[in-house]
Write a protein that holds these residues in place. Structure first.
Motif, short mmCIF file in Angstrom:
data_model
loop_
_atom_site.label_atom_id
_atom_site.label_comp_id
_atom_site.label_asym_id
_atom_site.label_seq_id
_atom_site.Cartn_x
_atom_site.Cartn_y
_atom_site.Cartn_z
N ALA A 47 0.83 -1.20 0.00
CA ALA A 47 0.00 0.00 0.00
C ALA A 47 0.87 1.26 0.00
N ALA A 48 1.97 1.23 0.76
CA ALA A 48 2.87 2.38 0.78
C ALA A 48 3.52 2.59 -0.58
N ARG A 49 3.86 1.49 -1.26
CA ARG A 49 4.44 1.62 -2.61
C ARG A 49 3.40 2.18 -3.59
N MET A 50 2.12 1.85 -3.38
CA MET A 50 1.08 2.43 -4.22
C MET A 50 1.04 3.95 -4.06
N CYS A 51 1.19 4.43 -2.83
CA CYS A 51 1.25 5.88 -2.60
C CYS A 51 2.47 6.48 -3.28
N ARG A 52 3.59 5.76 -3.25
CA ARG A 52 4.79 6.24 -3.96
C ARG A 52 4.54 6.30 -5.46
N ASN A 53 3.91 5.27 -6.01
CA ASN A 53 3.57 5.28 -7.44
C ASN A 53 2.62 6.42 -7.78
N ALA A 54 1.70 6.73 -6.85
CA ALA A 54 0.77 7.84 -7.07
C ALA A 54 1.53 9.15 -7.21
N GLY A 55 2.53 9.35 -6.36
CA GLY A 55 3.32 10.58 -6.45
C GLY A 55 4.03 10.70 -7.78
N ILE A 56 4.56 9.59 -8.29
CA ILE A 56 5.26 9.61 -9.58
C ILE A 56 4.29 9.92 -10.71
N ALA A 57 3.12 9.27 -10.69
CA ALA A 57 2.11 9.51 -11.74
C ALA A 57 1.62 10.95 -11.71
N LEU A 58 1.43 11.49 -10.51
CA LEU A 58 0.95 12.87 -10.41
C LEU A 58 2.02 13.86 -10.86
N PHE A 59 3.29 13.55 -10.61
CA PHE A 59 4.37 14.39 -11.14
C PHE A 59 4.34 14.38 -12.67
N ALA A 60 4.15 13.20 -13.25
CA ALA A 60 4.08 13.10 -14.72
C ALA A 60 2.91 13.92 -15.25
N ALA A 61 1.77 13.87 -14.56
CA ALA A 61 0.60 14.65 -14.98
C ALA A 61 0.90 16.14 -14.96
N CYS A 62 1.52 16.60 -13.88
CA CYS A 62 1.85 18.03 -13.78
C CYS A 62 2.85 18.44 -14.85
N ALA A 63 3.82 17.57 -15.13
CA ALA A 63 4.80 17.89 -16.17
C ALA A 63 4.14 17.98 -17.54
N LEU A 64 3.18 17.12 -17.81
CA LEU A 64 2.48 17.16 -19.10
C LEU A 64 1.68 18.44 -19.26
N VAL A 65 0.90 18.79 -18.23
CA VAL A 65 0.03 19.96 -18.35
C VAL A 65 0.84 21.25 -18.38
N ALA A 66 2.03 21.23 -17.80
CA ALA A 66 2.85 22.44 -17.74
C ALA A 66 3.22 22.95 -19.13
N PHE A 67 3.30 22.06 -20.10
CA PHE A 67 3.77 22.45 -21.43
C PHE A 67 2.63 22.66 -22.42
N THR A 68 1.37 22.65 -21.93
CA THR A 68 0.25 22.85 -22.85
C THR A 68 -0.07 24.32 -23.07
#
Length: 431
Positions: free
Chosen positions: A289-310
């Motif tokens: 479950a803790a690793r799932m939270c870590r994966n969530a942070g990585i996915a959310l970083f990717a989302a923010c990086a994508l939207v930043a360049f739109t």
């Protein structure tokens, strides 16, 4: 339909529904409640401004003040669920919400609105804690996480139904329509209470008299649980990214068509309905479950990086990146939901799920309170690209902190000992 095809259809239906009995009754109750939430979320502000005649700033300030007061009631009301039983507590709080929602239909002054909305949101905060404790009584271990995943799917379905049902009223834009919709919303609360009468789960009744060690406010001394609550609270800022930042960003900072706002929400809703149960498998294990939270942070970083360049991109390019952003943001939401389901249940002592679930809700509640200011400052200001990346870094740091947080030593937790099992000298065991 052939017999094999019928068998496959029944198997598919069984996989998409909670188990018969208590889990399915709880899901029905949850569905009725969240249909009401969908009705309320989409039309409440319109009712208070257009029908009640309150200025927008009064509605906003009243909701903010009531939300803060509601947070203060999370743990005390959760303790009531531990003391009197989660089903009884939840049913009473649904009754309070019905009464206050019905009374709100007649509000025409700010003091009356403020008083009623404070009571309503206090009851809502307590309902969240009592519902969490009720889930804990219906299942154990993996069953709890699986049921909570089902209920998250039900939440998305219910809110979608409620929002769709309100569309005709919003289009008509009449006082009678808004009044009728508010009454329909109020009726969903007793409607949600009806299936609870047939629950047979352990723990739905108050526990027998027992001896306790430690404080009745045990959760306030549990440093590990506090750390996990903080981490999940920071990660839950993603919900406000979808509801607050996305509409403003798409309309004001990109060349993408405005209808894409609805498309992003649709992608999110469909992915959660289809994938939440699958993503929640194994979340009853703390490390996973803790690793799932870590994966969530990585996915959310990717989302923010994508939207930043739109910002400033052509319409088609921005549309493609924003759809990828929607997928990445939803993957983060799926992992976060699964990880937080598992940790919030497994790290809480038995018999104390009410106060622990109430405390855990403070993380998301605080995030909801600060998110508009934080997101507006970072992502909708003068340097939005850098702001989105800073928000993404905040997500990835919070996610990375989840596995180490499990190593924080919690405070000694009292174990309830039935009176007839205590020794002759009244010795109490502690966990």
């Amino acid at each position: 339909m052939t017999a094999p095809a019928q068998g496959r259809a029944r198997a598919l239906l069984a996989a998409c529904l909670p188990d018969p009995g208590d889990p399915r009754l709880l899901a029905v109750s949850w569905l009725v409640k969240t249909v009401g939430s969908g009705l309320y979320l989409t039309t409440s502000t319109l009712f208070f401004t257009r029908v009640a005649g309150l200025p927008v700033h009064q509605v906003a300030s009243g909701l903010t003040a009531a939300g803060i007061v509601g947070l203060a009631g999370a743990v005390p009301l959760g303790r009531l669920a531990d003391r009197f039983g989660p089903r009884r507590t939840y049913t009473v709080l649904l009754g309070v919400q019905f009464a206050t929602m019905a009374a709100l239909a007649f509000v025409r002054t700010f003091p009356a609105f403020l008083a009623l909305i404070v009571v309503f949101l206090l009851a809502e905060q307590g309902s969240t804690a009592a519902r969490g404790a009720l889930v804990a009584t219906v299942g154990e271990g993996a069953e709890r996480v699986r049921l909570r995943a089902y209920l998250r799917v039900v939440t998305n379905i219910g809110i979608t139904i409620g929002a769709a049902a309100s569309a005709l009223v919003i289009q008509a834009d009449t006082e009678a329509g808004y009044m009728a919709l508010l009454w329909c919303t109020a009726l969903t609360y007793p409607g949600a209470a009806v299936p609870l009468w047939w629950l047979r789960a352990r723990g739905t009744r108050p526990a027998a008299p027992a001896a306790h060690t430690g404080s009745g406010w045990q959760v306030l001394r549990d440093r590990r649980y506090a750390a996990v609550t903080l981490i999940c609270g920071v990660l839950s800022l993603q919900a406000q990214v979808l509801s607050f930042a996305v509409p403003l960003w798409v309309l004001q900072h990109t060349e993408a068509p405005p209808v894409l706002v609805s498309g992003i929400v649709a992608v999110n809703t469909v992915m959660v309905i289809c994938l939440q149960i699958r993503f929640s498998r194994g979340a009853d294990d703390d490390s996973r479950a803790a690793r799932m939270c870590r994966n969530a942070g990585i996915a959310l970083f990717a989302a923010c990086a994508l939207v930043a360049f739109t910002g400033g991109m052509s319409g088609w390019s921005a549309t493609v990146l924003l759809l990828l952003f929607a997928a990445a943001l939803t993957f983060g939401e799926l992992w976060l939901s699964a990880g937080s389901f598992g940790l919030s249940f497994s790290l809480a002592p038995e018999g104390m799920h009410g106060q622990y679930q109430g405390f855990f809700s403070l993380g998301r509640g605080a995030a909801t309170a600060v998110a508009p200011v934080l997101i507006a400052m970072l992502c909708l200001g003068d340097r939005p690209r850098e702001g989105w990346l800073v928000l993404g870094i905040l997500f990835v740091v919070a996610g990375a902190a989840a596995p180490p947080a499990l190593r924080v030593r919690p405070a000694a937790v009292a174990r309830t000992v039935p009176a007839d099992r205590q020794g002759a000298d009244g010795e109490r065991t502690a966990r």
